[in-house]
Design a protein around this motif. Sequence first.
Motif, mmCIF file in Angstrom:
data_model
loop_
_atom_site.group_PDB
_atom_site.id
_atom_site.type_symbol
_atom_site.label_atom_id
_atom_site.label_comp_id
_atom_site.label_asym_id
_atom_site.label_seq_id
_atom_site.Cartn_x
_atom_site.Cartn_y
_atom_site.Cartn_z
ATOM 1 N N LYS A 153 -3.197 -0.704 -9.790
ATOM 2 C CA LYS A 153 -3.510 -2.068 -10.200
ATOM 3 C C LYS A 153 -2.386 -2.989 -9.713
ATOM 4 C CE LYS A 153 -7.278 -1.033 -12.493
ATOM 5 N NZ LYS A 153 -7.395 -1.229 -13.963
ATOM 6 N N THR A 181 -4.287 -7.003 -1.996
ATOM 7 C CA THR A 181 -4.975 -6.419 -3.161
ATOM 8 C C THR A 181 -5.944 -5.318 -2.745
ATOM 9 O OG1 THR A 181 -6.674 -8.172 -3.132
ATOM 10 C CG2 THR A 181 -4.724 -8.548 -4.510
ATOM 11 N N GLU A 182 -6.628 -5.512 -1.641
ATOM 12 C CA GLU A 182 -7.537 -4.461 -1.156
ATOM 13 C C GLU A 182 -6.766 -3.195 -0.806
ATOM 14 O OE1 GLU A 182 -9.581 -6.314 2.061
ATOM 15 O OE2 GLU A 182 -10.736 -7.661 0.752
ATOM 16 N N GLY A 235 -8.368 -11.190 -5.675
ATOM 17 C CA GLY A 235 -8.551 -9.782 -6.000
ATOM 18 C C GLY A 235 -7.506 -9.183 -6.915
ATOM 19 N N SER A 278 -5.535 3.234 -5.483
ATOM 20 C CA SER A 278 -5.861 3.461 -6.902
ATOM 21 C C SER A 278 -4.808 2.917 -7.859
ATOM 22 C CB SER A 278 -6.079 4.957 -7.175
ATOM 23 O OG SER A 278 -7.108 5.475 -6.370
ATOM 24 N N SER A 284 1.769 2.247 -3.532
ATOM 25 C CA SER A 284 0.689 2.267 -4.523
ATOM 26 C C SER A 284 0.631 3.562 -5.314
ATOM 27 C CB SER A 284 -0.661 1.983 -3.842
ATOM 28 O OG SER A 284 -0.943 2.936 -2.844
ATOM 29 N N ASP A 320 -5.579 -8.105 -10.328
ATOM 30 C CA ASP A 320 -6.022 -7.662 -11.649
ATOM 31 C C ASP A 320 -5.485 -8.550 -12.757
ATOM 32 O OD1 ASP A 320 -7.413 -5.081 -10.893
ATOM 33 O OD2 ASP A 320 -5.439 -4.748 -10.011
ATOM 34 N N HIS A 336 -5.572 -1.471 -4.068
ATOM 35 C CA HIS A 336 -6.687 -0.846 -4.784
ATOM 36 C C HIS A 336 -7.179 0.411 -4.074
ATOM 37 C CE1 HIS A 336 -7.575 -4.938 -6.879
ATOM 38 N NE2 HIS A 336 -6.792 -4.186 -7.612
ATOM 39 N N GLU A 337 -7.047 0.447 -2.758
ATOM 40 C CA GLU A 337 -7.377 1.679 -2.020
ATOM 41 C C GLU A 337 -6.475 2.824 -2.449
ATOM 42 O OE1 GLU A 337 -7.149 0.819 2.132
ATOM 43 O OE2 GLU A 337 -8.935 -0.473 2.121
ATOM 44 N N LYS A 388 0.841 -1.208 0.000
ATOM 45 C CA LYS A 388 0.000 0.000 0.000
ATOM 46 C C LYS A 388 0.871 1.251 0.000
ATOM 47 C CE LYS A 388 -3.927 2.309 2.137
ATOM 48 N NZ LYS A 388 -5.000 2.246 3.152
#
Length: 354
Positions: A93, A84-85, A166, A91, A46, A168, A88-89, A43
């Motif tokens: 992939k 993955t969560e 989860g 933004s 990300s 991509d 994705h938080e 994260k």
Amino acid sequence: MKKLFQPYNKGTLQLKNHVVMAPMTRSRAIDNIPNALMAAYYKQRSGAGLIVTEGTSPSPEGLGYPRIPGVFSDAQIEGWKLVTEAVHEGSAKIFVQLMHTGRVAHSSNLPEGYQVVGMSDSQAAGEIYTETGMFEYSAPKALDAEGIQRIINDHVRAAENAIAAGFDGVELHGAHGYLLEQSLNPHANTRTDNYGGSIENRSRLILEIAQKASQIIGADKVGVRLSPYLTTNGMLAYEESEVHDTYVYLSQELNRLGIAYLHISNNPGITQNTHNAIRKVFTNTIIYCNGFTPETAEAMLHDGPADLVAFGRSFLANPDFMRRIEKNEPLNEPDYSTLYTPGELGYTDYPELN
């Protein structure tokens, strides 16, 4: 605005920028299960448009290093959901890199009841890290016909598991001397069946996995990493023209399958002729990785064959790498002594800009 920071949109790769975080083994998966610490690490990073995870085994026999994750058990799927969560938080992939180490392994790193395998029984030259020190690579057992089918099925099942977790998409690790590259190299693959001998036969394992995974999860969710001419992890060089023909053929056939991308591990051995030929036959996204600075990456995006550029070491010590290069701020230096140690030190504790 520099191209690095502009959105990239092609197929399923709807990315907020042109930057990829490269796959890097970090050995934080206790009992080979992804965890909350790993979720925090990914994260933090990300800011990249696309993250490719560390090498993740599709089966217990592919766990050649200590504390690398898998994606073959329910517990691993649940652990990856945390990652993955979190990504994705932010933004971004995220694709999971499926890495079966093959003969690049030591038996003490594998779960009880499993053994080191390879396309042939040739042992890789070199040493590998274990929890009790450095040891020579274990001698592999050559995969029989049933074993080859098991490898294919394990990868396809892992791709299904990845989507359930989860992700991509998935990246097949066909580089750096691991099992799928072992299949390409005539020194590591001395088979005499349909998976050895000619370029077409030596490419068959990667192509069958890519094809069957594409049928299950969609070709637009499959990428492949390649490292033409690179001799790492016991790989031996072979004739330049044959290397060229191997990777052009493989790229052409992967293009026919319609996969999302090729991820090229750049190295000085790749001739300009090979760069150009791969770009000519592969029409979807090509990612280039290895040794780029923000300046050379920008030049590659404008004048080279790359659609996206991946950074590895820069993300190790700079969770806010994108902000730092945007503001032209200095980068933290990695602490290489903590690359593969358990815990937060040298993993999630690097300073970020205020």
